[in-house]
Design an enzyme around this catalytic site. Structure first.
Site, mmCIF file in Angstrom:
data_model
loop_
_atom_site.group_PDB
_atom_site.id
_atom_site.type_symbol
_atom_site.label_atom_id
_atom_site.label_comp_id
_atom_site.label_asym_id
_atom_site.label_seq_id
_atom_site.Cartn_x
_atom_site.Cartn_y
_atom_site.Cartn_z
ATOM 1 N N HIS A 77 0.779 -0.824 4.531
ATOM 2 C CA HIS A 77 0.055 -2.172 4.996
ATOM 3 C C HIS A 77 -1.274 -1.401 5.341
ATOM 4 C CE1 HIS A 77 -1.423 -4.894 7.866
ATOM 5 N NE2 HIS A 77 -0.249 -5.546 7.610
ATOM 6 N N ASP B 103 7.617 -7.681 6.525
ATOM 7 C CA ASP B 103 8.546 -8.441 5.199
ATOM 8 C C ASP B 103 9.785 -7.611 5.034
ATOM 9 O OD1 ASP B 103 6.929 -10.713 4.678
ATOM 10 O OD2 ASP B 103 5.404 -9.377 3.663
HETATM 11 N N1 ACO Z 1 5.141 1.536 -2.389
HETATM 12 C C1 ACO Z 1 4.623 2.881 -2.960
HETATM 13 N N2 ACO Z 1 3.474 3.141 -2.542
HETATM 14 C C2 ACO Z 1 2.622 2.630 -1.833
HETATM 15 C C3 ACO Z 1 2.894 1.218 -1.263
HETATM 16 C C4 ACO Z 1 4.278 0.662 -1.426
HETATM 17 N N3 ACO Z 1 4.655 -0.379 -1.052
HETATM 18 N N4 ACO Z 1 1.991 0.686 -0.090
HETATM 19 C C5 ACO Z 1 1.168 1.770 -0.303
HETATM 20 N N5 ACO Z 1 1.450 2.868 -1.315
HETATM 21 C C6 ACO Z 1 0.500 3.952 -1.618
HETATM 22 C C7 ACO Z 1 -0.292 3.554 -2.659
HETATM 23 O O1 ACO Z 1 0.287 3.733 -4.066
HETATM 24 C C8 ACO Z 1 -1.570 4.408 -2.301
HETATM 25 O O2 ACO Z 1 -1.186 5.862 -2.709
HETATM 26 P P1 ACO Z 1 -2.417 6.691 -3.529
HETATM 27 O O3 ACO Z 1 -3.472 7.009 -2.390
HETATM 28 O O4 ACO Z 1 -1.700 7.881 -3.945
HETATM 29 O O5 ACO Z 1 -2.850 5.834 -4.681
HETATM 30 C C9 ACO Z 1 -1.496 4.623 -0.949
HETATM 31 O O6 ACO Z 1 -0.093 4.228 -0.449
HETATM 32 C C10 ACO Z 1 -2.374 3.495 -0.267
HETATM 33 O O7 ACO Z 1 -2.181 2.245 -0.746
HETATM 34 P P2 ACO Z 1 -3.009 1.162 -1.184
HETATM 35 O O8 ACO Z 1 -2.300 0.172 -2.258
HETATM 36 O O9 ACO Z 1 -4.399 1.652 -1.481
HETATM 37 O O10 ACO Z 1 -2.925 0.419 0.118
HETATM 38 P P3 ACO Z 1 -3.686 -1.152 0.254
HETATM 39 O O11 ACO Z 1 -4.221 -1.096 1.950
HETATM 40 O O12 ACO Z 1 -4.796 -1.511 -0.447
HETATM 41 O O13 ACO Z 1 -2.401 -2.341 0.296
HETATM 42 C C11 ACO Z 1 -0.456 -3.329 0.552
HETATM 43 C C12 ACO Z 1 -1.427 -2.828 1.187
HETATM 44 C C13 ACO Z 1 -0.881 -4.499 -0.500
HETATM 45 C C14 ACO Z 1 0.400 -3.886 1.638
HETATM 46 C C15 ACO Z 1 0.469 -2.385 -0.314
HETATM 47 O O14 ACO Z 1 0.966 -1.665 0.559
HETATM 48 C C16 ACO Z 1 1.399 -3.150 -1.018
HETATM 49 O O15 ACO Z 1 1.226 -3.525 -2.185
HETATM 50 N N6 ACO Z 1 2.782 -3.103 -0.346
HETATM 51 C C17 ACO Z 1 3.890 -3.708 -1.220
HETATM 52 C C18 ACO Z 1 3.830 -5.359 -1.110
HETATM 53 C C19 ACO Z 1 4.136 -5.752 0.343
HETATM 54 O O16 ACO Z 1 5.089 -5.215 1.202
HETATM 55 N N7 ACO Z 1 3.138 -6.634 0.912
HETATM 56 C C20 ACO Z 1 3.364 -7.316 2.142
HETATM 57 C C21 ACO Z 1 2.229 -6.644 3.251
HETATM 58 S S1 ACO Z 1 2.320 -7.184 4.785
HETATM 59 C C22 ACO Z 1 1.935 -8.854 4.519
HETATM 60 O O17 ACO Z 1 1.188 -9.382 4.041
HETATM 61 C C23 ACO Z 1 2.622 -9.754 5.708
#
Ligand code: ACO
Length: 383
Positions: A260, A314
């Site tokens: 998140h 989720d």
């Molecule tokens: N699985 C694996 N690695 C992850 C995940 C994940 N679900 N989420 C974050 N990370 C890692 C990233 O790879 C990144 O690693 P790095 O720094 O080595 O590159 C780090 O954690 C930071 O993640 P970002 O993608 O930069 O975080 P951002 O804030 O941009 O994205 C998001 C947040 C979109 C929710 C992301 O965590 C994601 O794609 N999760 C999966 C989809 C999901 O569950 N979405 C629902 C969100 S809640 C909602 O909308 C109601």
């Protein structure tokens, strides 16, 4: 002037708001200053919606009027139902919902944003009709007639009744209502931001909600709950969890239902939802996917906890909805049924202090290029 570009506008305030607050380090979520745990324990979705939209808890008389108005407006116009008959049954219910929300605006095109009665009516209509639209599309795509709402049923029971054509038991209805409370609002997430940008043009609230529905549909936002169930299905057994996670991390793929932008601990809504899942399982039996989910949570924490990647809202919501017999492509529309309360709260807040959104950009393209007539341009196939 700020010249630093932050992808995804991370950490950049887009508004001043008094609707909800998230403390991502401590895992705290408040609606109008009230902790989500208290609302989940003691409130209802309609009361929490009132709180979010009108800014304070209602008196009994105010709540009674609000409930009555929402109940009165649940039915859909025949023309909306006729329009829905033309939708392809293979289409995604989120697309159907977006079209229906926009179409509602056609019937209420006199836009009077300064008139409190107009604002009140729009709030009531959208809260009332969106669940009916979701349930009607589900029945119509199966070739059945939509079920009419029932005035003697509360908000959650009526939706489950319209969807499943039977009145739910009290526990299922209460659990569903709590799910709606948990999904109702969450500061400036992508769909709310989309709603605010649309609202800032002073268009009508139906267009505001339609644009937010479109934004919520994506797999990185509301669409993740549907993908969580697909992922649990794909993993298939507890033993497959570790290799699955290892492969995804190696391929730099996200694990759905985790991570998140704001929370760097387990999302408080996921904690409450997990409790609801367990309550439901006690009554109707355990779901094999739950064991896979528990193992997933353990392995993801071990591998990605240091990055602050924990279950988000989720992750467990799909397991609740699955147990209530809801098809997985309705999970995101159900999210929309709840989130319309937050979108409308932000719409009201936005128009009360409006300035149109018009951010800037950092231009990285060319300057001073010569226009080349078409017959003088090099043919790309010769390159
Ligand atoms: N699985 C694996 N690695 C992850 C995940 C994940 N679900 N989420 C974050 N990370 C890692 C990233 O790879 C990144 O690693 P790095 O720094 O080595 O590159 C780090 O954690 C930071 O993640 P970002 O993608 O930069 O975080 P951002 O804030 O941009 O994205 C998001 C947040 C979109 C929710 C992301 O965590 C994601 O794609 N999760 C999966 C989809 C999901 O569950 N979405 C629902 C969100 S809640 C909602 O909308 C109601």
């Amino acid at each position: 002037m700020l010249h630093e570009y932050r992808p995804g506008l991370e950490g950049i305030p887009a508004t001043q708001s008094s609707i909800s607050h998230v403390d991502g380090k401590s895992g705290i979520l408040e609606y109008r200053g009230i902790q989500i745990e208290d609302l989940a324990r003691s409130s209802t979705f309609l009361e929490s919606s009132y709180l979010l939209i009108w800014g304070g808890l209602p008196t009994q008389a105010e709540l009674d009027v609000f409930k009555h108005e929402v109940q009165y407006h649940r039915r859909l116009k025949y023309r909306i139902r006729d329009m829905m008959k033309c939708f392809p049954e293979s289409g995604h219910p989120m697309d159907a919902l977006q079209a229906c929300a926009a179409a509602l605006g056609l019937f209420h095109s006199k836009r009077e944003l300064n008139d409190p009665a107009y604002v009140q009516n729009a709030v009531v209509r959208l809260l009332a009709k969106i669940p009916t639209m979701v349930a009607a599309f589900e029945l119509m795509r199966k070739g059945n007639d939509p079920v009419q709402p029932r005035d003697d049923l509360d908000y959650a029971s009526n939706f489950l009744y319209m969807l499943n054509e039977r009145v739910p038991d009290a526990l299922s209805a209460r659990i569903f209502d709590v799910c709606l409370i948990l999904h109702a609002e969450h500061t400036i997430n992508a769909s709310t931001f989309s709603a605010m940008v649309t609202a800032s043009t002073l268009t009508d609230p139906y267009a505001v909600v339609a644009s937010a529905v479109g934004t919520l549909a994506g797999p990185l936002h509301g669409g993740a709950n549907e993908e969580v169930i697909a992922m649990l299905e794909e993993i298939g057994s507890v033993d497959n969890v570790r290799p699955y996670i290892d492969a995804r991390i190696a391929n730099r793929e996200k694990i759905m239902g985790f991570g998140h932008r704001v929370y760097k601990v387990k999302d408080p809504r996921a904690v409450i939802l997990q409790g609801l899942v367990e309550q439901l399982f006690e009554k109707v039996g355990r779901d094999a996917y739950y064991d896979i989910a528990l193992e997933l949570e353990l392995v993801v924490e071990e591998k990605l906890g240091h990055k602050g990647v924990y279950p988000n809202v989720d992750f467990y919501s799909g397991l609740v909805y699955r147990k209530l017999g809801i098809p997985s492509d309705l999970f995101t529309p159900i999210f929309a049924i709840a989130r319309v309360a937050g979108w409308l709260a932000h719409w009201k807040e936005q128009i009360s202090t409006n300035r149109i959104f018009r951010p800037t950009q950092i231009y990285e393209g060319l300057h001073g290029q010569r226009y080349i007539p078409i017959d003088k341009r090099p043919d790309i196939w010769d390159k």
